[in-house]
Design an enzyme around this catalytic site. Structure first.
Site, PDB file in Angstrom:
ATOM      1  N   TYR A 126       0.844  -1.198   0.000  1.00 27.12           N
ATOM      2  CA  TYR A 126       0.000   0.000   0.000  1.00 27.12           C
ATOM      3  C   TYR A 126       0.881   1.251   0.000  1.00 27.12           C
ATOM      4  CZ  TYR A 126      -2.952   3.716   1.915  1.00 27.12           C
ATOM      5  OH  TYR A 126      -3.583   4.904   2.136  1.00 27.12           O
ATOM      6  N   ASP A 130       2.079  -3.650   9.676  1.00 25.96           N
ATOM      7  CA  ASP A 130       1.791  -2.521  10.572  1.00 25.96           C
ATOM      8  C   ASP A 130       3.045  -2.012  11.277  1.00 25.96           C
ATOM      9  OD1 ASP A 130      -0.921  -2.305  10.190  1.00 25.96           O
ATOM     10  OD2 ASP A 130      -1.493  -3.339  12.037  1.00 25.96           O
TER      11      ASP A 130
HETATM   12  N1  UDP Z   1      -6.143  -2.366  14.978  1.00 26.04           N
HETATM   13  C1  UDP Z   1      -6.501  -3.229  16.010  1.00 26.04           C
HETATM   14  N2  UDP Z   1      -7.734  -3.847  15.943  1.00 26.04           N
HETATM   15  C2  UDP Z   1      -8.610  -3.637  14.922  1.00 26.04           C
HETATM   16  C3  UDP Z   1      -8.241  -2.736  13.888  1.00 26.04           C
HETATM   17  C4  UDP Z   1      -6.995  -2.119  13.947  1.00 26.04           C
HETATM   18  O1  UDP Z   1      -5.725  -3.455  16.945  1.00 26.04           O
HETATM   19  O2  UDP Z   1      -9.703  -4.228  14.924  1.00 26.04           O
HETATM   20  C5  UDP Z   1      -4.838  -1.656  15.049  1.00 26.04           C
HETATM   21  C6  UDP Z   1      -3.993  -1.813  13.817  1.00 26.04           C
HETATM   22  O3  UDP Z   1      -3.215  -2.990  13.886  1.00 26.04           O
HETATM   23  C7  UDP Z   1      -3.165  -0.523  13.838  1.00 26.04           C
HETATM   24  C8  UDP Z   1      -4.125   0.499  14.466  1.00 26.04           C
HETATM   25  O4  UDP Z   1      -5.124  -0.278  15.150  1.00 26.04           O
HETATM   26  O5  UDP Z   1      -2.056  -0.670  14.694  1.00 26.04           O
HETATM   27  C9  UDP Z   1      -4.810   1.382  13.432  1.00 26.04           C
HETATM   28  O6  UDP Z   1      -5.321   0.557  12.426  1.00 26.04           O
HETATM   29  P1  UDP Z   1      -6.284   1.060  11.274  1.00 26.04           P
HETATM   30  O7  UDP Z   1      -6.610  -0.138  10.429  1.00 26.04           O
HETATM   31  O8  UDP Z   1      -7.421   1.803  11.881  1.00 26.04           O
HETATM   32  O9  UDP Z   1      -5.430   2.119  10.468  1.00 26.04           O
HETATM   33  P2  UDP Z   1      -3.982   1.995   9.734  1.00 26.04           P
HETATM   34  O10 UDP Z   1      -2.999   2.563  10.721  1.00 26.04           O
HETATM   35  O11 UDP Z   1      -3.722   0.572   9.374  1.00 26.04           O
HETATM   36  O12 UDP Z   1      -4.146   2.860   8.532  1.00 26.04           O
END
Ligand code: UDP
Length: 332
Positions: A146, A287
């Site tokens: 991405y 991540d």
């Molecule tokens: N995350 C989590 N549980 C969830 C969704 C996301 O722990 O159900 C964590 C994810 O691994 C990341 C953070 O929350 O560390 C933000 O994730 P999100 O998908 O909202 O945004 P990203 O940072 O990937 O764009």
């Protein structure tokens, strides 16, 4: 502020960010055409006053066909795939949509002499830099397809600016949250943290999962910089006004405050008044541990000033949208 009425193409205007920026542009008196393939967006999310053209940037004729009508002052480009996890599993989708799609759009803009572009970029281009908060000077080292595909699109845009006198601004978003009145976030499947947390008080899930509790952060969970969709949208209007022919300007867009997954869950408990159980799960591939913006440049150069920097405000607005649309747009 109405600077002057512009005719603008919004790609991805049926998605979360694109549809809300389109609303703000309309509220400011601009004329909006939305181009969206409706693969992940929602017809119902497109503002009523915008013209919707259903088409796909992977087909070069689609952006060309829309712009051929003439008179466009600019393009705001949101149409993209944006899920880290999916990009690790299916990188080809990300390069085809995010890179080829952007190339097709840029070629159409040059062919039809459209002078300015605002691009929806991401902090995922940086990967996990040595220094956090992350400034625009950080070396981009994306950790997933991405981020790599969005960085490739930024390279394309820079080269088109130099070659064709295009004026472009890339906004590298951190984590967008909240809602704008009746417009909000509705993804299927939903992968984002805040909407997933809110499924618990909505009664749609028993618990939220925490992806990774062994990160090198104070409570072991990943830290992100959340920005309200209204503040993010406002930056796009400023970006449009500050595009300069022949230049590609790049800005990080965040509040400069980091919140861990556990802190976001606790804030959601305060906002909703519900207890939100959490299950600890493995890290999600791709991540990074900690992404927080150094956002001085956008404040200094574009005059951006966030109006809703509090995490609770973002969650409260997302909660109001979730309660009004418990099953998203389609069911609404
Ligand atoms: N995350 C989590 N549980 C969830 C969704 C996301 O722990 O159900 C964590 C994810 O691994 C990341 C953070 O929350 O560390 C933000 O994730 P999100 O998908 O909202 O945004 P990203 O940072 O990937 O764009």
């Amino acid at each position: 502020m109405l600077w002057r009425r512009m005719k603008l193409l919004v790609t991805g205007g049926a998605g979360y960010v694109g549809s809300i920026v389109a609303r703000l542009l309309l509220e400011n008196g601009h004329q909006i055409v939305v181009l969206d393939n409706l693969e992940r967006g929602h017809r119902e999310a497109v503002p009523a006053d915008a013209q919707l053209v259903v088409g796909d940037l992977r087909n070069p004729e689609d952006p060309r066909g829309v712009l051929r009508a003439g008179g466009f002052d600019g393009v705001l480009h949101f149409a993209a795939l944006a899920l880290v996890g999916e990009s690790v599993e299916h990188p080809e989708r990300y390069y085809r949509t995010n890179v080829t799609g952007t190339l097709n759009l840029l070629e159409a803009m040059v062919a039809e002499a459209v002078p300015r572009l605002v691009f929806s970029s991401t902090c995922a281009v940086y990967g996990q830099p040595d220094e956090v908060p992350i400034s625009e000077a950080a070396a981009p080292r994306p950790q997933n397809a991405y981020g790599a595909s969005k960085l490739a699109a930024d390279h394309l845009i820079s080269d088109f600016c130099m070659a064709y006198e295009l004026g472009a601004v890339s906004l590298r978003y951190f984590n967008v949250a909240g809602a704008h009145g009746e417009a909000g976030e509705d993804h299927e499947p939903e992968t984002h943290l805040i909407p997933n947390i809110l499924k618990v008080p909505l009664g749609q899930r028993d618990a939220v999962q925490i992806f990774g509790t062994d990160y090198p952060t104070p409570d072991g969970t990943a830290v992100r910089d959340y920005i309200h969709i209204d503040d993010l949208a406002a930056a796009h209007l400023l970006a449009l006004q500050h595009a300069r022919a022949g230049e590609h300007r790049i800005f990080n867009l965040g509040n400069g405050n980091g919140f861990s997954v556990r802190e976001v869950i606790a804030a959601a408990e305060r906002v909703t008044g519900s207890s939100i159980p959490a299950h600890e799960a493995a890290r999600r591939p791709g991540d990074p541990p900690r992404l927080v913006a150094a956002a001085a440049k956008v404040r200094d150069e574009l005059g951006w000033a966030p109006q809703k920097p509090e995490l609770e405000t973002m969650i409260a607005d997302a909660w109001a949208f979730a309660q009004a649309n418990p099953h998203g747009y389609a069911a609404g």
